[in-house]
Motif scaffolding. Structure first.
Motif, PDB file in Angstrom:
ATOM      1  N   ASN A 159       0.808  -1.215   0.000  1.00 15.61           N
ATOM      2  CA  ASN A 159       0.000   0.000   0.000  1.00 15.61           C
ATOM      3  C   ASN A 159       0.843   1.268   0.000  1.00 15.61           C
ATOM      4  O   ASN A 159       0.310   2.374  -0.055  1.00 15.61           O
ATOM      5  N   ASP A 160       2.163   1.088   0.057  1.00 16.61           N
ATOM      6  CA  ASP A 160       3.053   2.241  -0.028  1.00 16.61           C
ATOM      7  C   ASP A 160       3.422   2.580  -1.471  1.00 16.61           C
ATOM      8  O   ASP A 160       3.962   3.659  -1.724  1.00 16.61           O
ATOM      9  N   ALA A 161       3.145   1.660  -2.397  1.00 18.40           N
ATOM     10  CA  ALA A 161       3.504   1.871  -3.806  1.00 18.40           C
ATOM     11  C   ALA A 161       2.347   2.578  -4.499  1.00 18.40           C
ATOM     12  O   ALA A 161       1.481   1.952  -5.106  1.00 18.40           O
ATOM     13  N   VAL A 162       2.315   3.912  -4.386  1.00 20.05           N
ATOM     14  CA  VAL A 162       1.115   4.655  -4.772  1.00 20.05           C
ATOM     15  C   VAL A 162       1.333   5.679  -5.878  1.00 20.05           C
ATOM     16  O   VAL A 162       0.370   6.319  -6.306  1.00 20.05           O
ATOM     17  N   ASN A 163       2.538   5.836  -6.350  1.00 23.35           N
ATOM     18  CA  ASN A 163       2.761   6.896  -7.338  1.00 23.35           C
ATOM     19  C   ASN A 163       3.827   6.491  -8.348  1.00 23.35           C
ATOM     20  O   ASN A 163       4.889   5.992  -7.982  1.00 23.35           O
ATOM     21  N   TRP A 164       3.522   6.749  -9.606  1.00 22.44           N
ATOM     22  CA  TRP A 164       4.433   6.397 -10.674  1.00 22.44           C
ATOM     23  C   TRP A 164       5.423   7.512 -10.969  1.00 22.44           C
ATOM     24  O   TRP A 164       5.066   8.684 -11.001  1.00 22.44           O
ATOM     25  N   HIS A 165       6.678   7.136 -11.167  1.00 23.42           N
ATOM     26  CA  HIS A 165       7.632   8.025 -11.814  1.00 23.42           C
ATOM     27  C   HIS A 165       8.617   7.152 -12.585  1.00 23.42           C
ATOM     28  O   HIS A 165       8.949   6.036 -12.184  1.00 23.42           O
ATOM     29  N   GLU A 166       9.055   7.663 -13.700  1.00 21.82           N
ATOM     30  CA  GLU A 166       9.822   6.865 -14.653  1.00 21.82           C
ATOM     31  C   GLU A 166      11.122   6.330 -14.073  1.00 21.82           C
ATOM     32  O   GLU A 166      11.665   5.327 -14.543  1.00 21.82           O
ATOM     33  N   SER A 167      11.634   6.965 -13.032  1.00 24.60           N
ATOM     34  CA  SER A 167      12.908   6.537 -12.449  1.00 24.60           C
ATOM     35  C   SER A 167      12.779   5.292 -11.579  1.00 24.60           C
ATOM     36  O   SER A 167      13.787   4.758 -11.114  1.00 24.60           O
ATOM     37  N   LEU A 168      11.569   4.829 -11.318  1.00 23.56           N
ATOM     38  CA  LEU A 168      11.381   3.608 -10.524  1.00 23.56           C
ATOM     39  C   LEU A 168      12.111   2.439 -11.157  1.00 23.56           C
ATOM     40  O   LEU A 168      12.131   2.298 -12.390  1.00 23.56           O
ATOM     41  N   THR A 192      -1.432   9.695  -7.878  1.00 24.06           N
ATOM     42  CA  THR A 192      -1.311   9.025  -6.584  1.00 24.06           C
ATOM     43  C   THR A 192      -2.580   8.246  -6.283  1.00 24.06           C
ATOM     44  O   THR A 192      -3.688   8.791  -6.375  1.00 24.06           O
ATOM     45  N   ILE A 193      -2.441   6.972  -5.919  1.00 24.85           N
ATOM     46  CA  ILE A 193      -3.616   6.137  -5.671  1.00 24.85           C
ATOM     47  C   ILE A 193      -3.832   5.898  -4.184  1.00 24.85           C
ATOM     48  O   ILE A 193      -2.928   6.066  -3.367  1.00 24.85           O
ATOM     49  N   GLU A 194      -5.070   5.499  -3.854  1.00 22.36           N
ATOM     50  CA  GLU A 194      -5.510   5.303  -2.477  1.00 22.36           C
ATOM     51  C   GLU A 194      -6.267   3.987  -2.422  1.00 22.36           C
ATOM     52  O   GLU A 194      -7.068   3.688  -3.307  1.00 22.36           O
ATOM     53  N   PHE A 195      -6.000   3.157  -1.403  1.00 24.13           N
ATOM     54  CA  PHE A 195      -6.513   1.789  -1.400  1.00 24.13           C
ATOM     55  C   PHE A 195      -7.643   1.522  -0.409  1.00 24.13           C
ATOM     56  O   PHE A 195      -8.296   0.491  -0.504  1.00 24.13           O
ATOM     57  N   ASN A 196      -7.895   2.418   0.525  1.00 20.97           N
ATOM     58  CA  ASN A 196      -8.865   2.123   1.574  1.00 20.97           C
ATOM     59  C   ASN A 196     -10.308   2.315   1.135  1.00 20.97           C
ATOM     60  O   ASN A 196     -11.207   1.653   1.650  1.00 20.97           O
ATOM     61  N   SER A 197     -10.553   3.218   0.208  1.00 26.24           N
ATOM     62  CA  SER A 197     -11.918   3.542  -0.212  1.00 26.24           C
ATOM     63  C   SER A 197     -12.355   2.599  -1.331  1.00 26.24           C
ATOM     64  O   SER A 197     -11.741   2.560  -2.399  1.00 26.24           O
ATOM     65  N   PRO A 205     -12.068  10.091  -1.202  1.00 26.17           N
ATOM     66  CA  PRO A 205     -11.418  10.905  -0.159  1.00 26.17           C
ATOM     67  C   PRO A 205     -11.082  12.289  -0.710  1.00 26.17           C
ATOM     68  O   PRO A 205     -10.986  12.491  -1.928  1.00 26.17           O
ATOM     69  N   SER A 206     -10.885  13.231   0.171  1.00 23.95           N
ATOM     70  CA  SER A 206     -10.555  14.594  -0.238  1.00 23.95           C
ATOM     71  C   SER A 206      -9.309  14.608  -1.131  1.00 23.95           C
ATOM     72  O   SER A 206      -8.278  14.027  -0.779  1.00 23.95           O
ATOM     73  N   GLY A 207      -9.425  15.255  -2.269  1.00 26.84           N
ATOM     74  CA  GLY A 207      -8.300  15.373  -3.195  1.00 26.84           C
ATOM     75  C   GLY A 207      -8.206  14.243  -4.194  1.00 26.84           C
ATOM     76  O   GLY A 207      -7.363  14.286  -5.096  1.00 26.84           O
ATOM     77  N   TYR A 208      -9.059  13.235  -4.051  1.00 23.98           N
ATOM     78  CA  TYR A 208      -9.041  12.078  -4.949  1.00 23.98           C
ATOM     79  C   TYR A 208     -10.304  12.048  -5.801  1.00 23.98           C
ATOM     80  O   TYR A 208     -11.322  12.672  -5.458  1.00 23.98           O
ATOM     81  N   MET A 209     -10.236  11.309  -6.883  1.00 23.68           N
ATOM     82  CA  MET A 209     -11.375  11.124  -7.778  1.00 23.68           C
ATOM     83  C   MET A 209     -11.228   9.779  -8.472  1.00 23.68           C
ATOM     84  O   MET A 209     -10.139   9.196  -8.494  1.00 23.68           O
TER      85      MET A 209
END
Length: 275
Positions: A159-168, A192-197, A205-209
């Protein structure tokens, strides 16, 4: 030939058969596409997987999080959870054959003739179709490698792997790709992704869609079939995006779409599921 795509089956074999009968599916001339989560939580996971394998000549599928969980549990039985219903696959004489078949399947499928993409959870808004196919292929390579699969499965989800960037790089890169394609529901503008909802669109959640509502997403206007999000009940109100998970395993219905005409077919569940 008619192409039908079906939502998350999750071991609901009887409902799948009812739907195929309803549309007069002909395995000699039609195709069946599956948006992932073929197994688990429903009562007949082994029957479902055997059926699809036996008619694999006319089946296209993408892997969902439950399918990846099955593969992981096959190699490490300690990963089985209380409510899993995949033990019969793991202990089946055909288990190795079925798992090896699943290991060859993609996370993203694209049909260039019909210009339609299929994924289990969704496509992150920052990715183009080409990005999605290339990054799916990175995970597929790890799954198909006898040397790499153990390391991949051990580190597959976080659940910590939530955001993509090409350098991964390495396992972290594969983990983010897998999270996007098989677990995503809500995300921020930056991906950025969220897993609880896990409820409907209004529960963001606020700021997400919802991933498909992010403005100016790279695949806007591209036909996409997806599953995973039962709480949507098949409705996402986004042009060219088709939600096919209607929660059969939770007591609702199983849904299928004619890929070309976009006509929907559904059948109610026949037993209490999702326990």
């Amino acid at each position: 030939m008619t192409v039908y795509a079906v939502g998350d089956i999750q071991g609901c074999y009887d409902e799948l058969q009812t739907l195929l009968t309803k549309v007069a599916f002909n395995a000699e001339k039609d195709e069946l596409w599956c948006v992932g989560d073929l197994v688990n939580r429903g009562p007949k996971s082994l029957e479902t997987l055997l059926f699809l394998y036996e008619m694999r000549h006319c089946v296209k599928l993408v892997l969902g999080n439950h399918d990846l969980h099955l593969i992981a549990c096959f190699y490490d039985h300690d990963r089985l959870k209380k409510h899993d219903t995949i033990q019969d696959i793991i202990h089946s004489k055909q288990g190795t054959t079925l798992i090896n078949w699943l290991r060859q399947q993609p996370l993203v499928y694209f049909d260039p003739v019909r210009c339609i993409a299929m994924v289990h959870a969704g496509i992150p808004p920052l990715w183009t179709l080409e990005d999605s196919l290339m990054r799916s292929a990175e995970v597929e390579k790890a799954l198909q490698s006898d040397k790499e699969i153990g390391k991949f499965l051990k580190n597959m989800y976080s659940n910590d792997a939530v955001n993509w960037h090409e350098s991964l790089k390495g396992q972290e890169r594969l983990r983010v790709i897998t999270n996007y394609l098989t677990r995503m529901r809500f995300c921020k503008l930056d991906g950025t992704i969220e897993f609880n909802s896990k409820e409907g669109i209004d529960s963001a959640p606020s700021g997400y869609m919802p991933w498909f509502e992010v403005p100016h997403r790279k695949m806007e206007g591209q036909d996409i079939l997806f599953g995973h999000w039962a709480a949507l009940e098949g409705r996402c109100n986004e042009p060219h995006v088709y939600a096919l998970d209607t929660g059969c395993v939770w007591g609702s219905c199983l849904t299928m779409i004619d890929v070309e005409t976009k006509q929907m077919y559904s059948t109610n569940c026949t037993a209490i599921k999702g326990k």
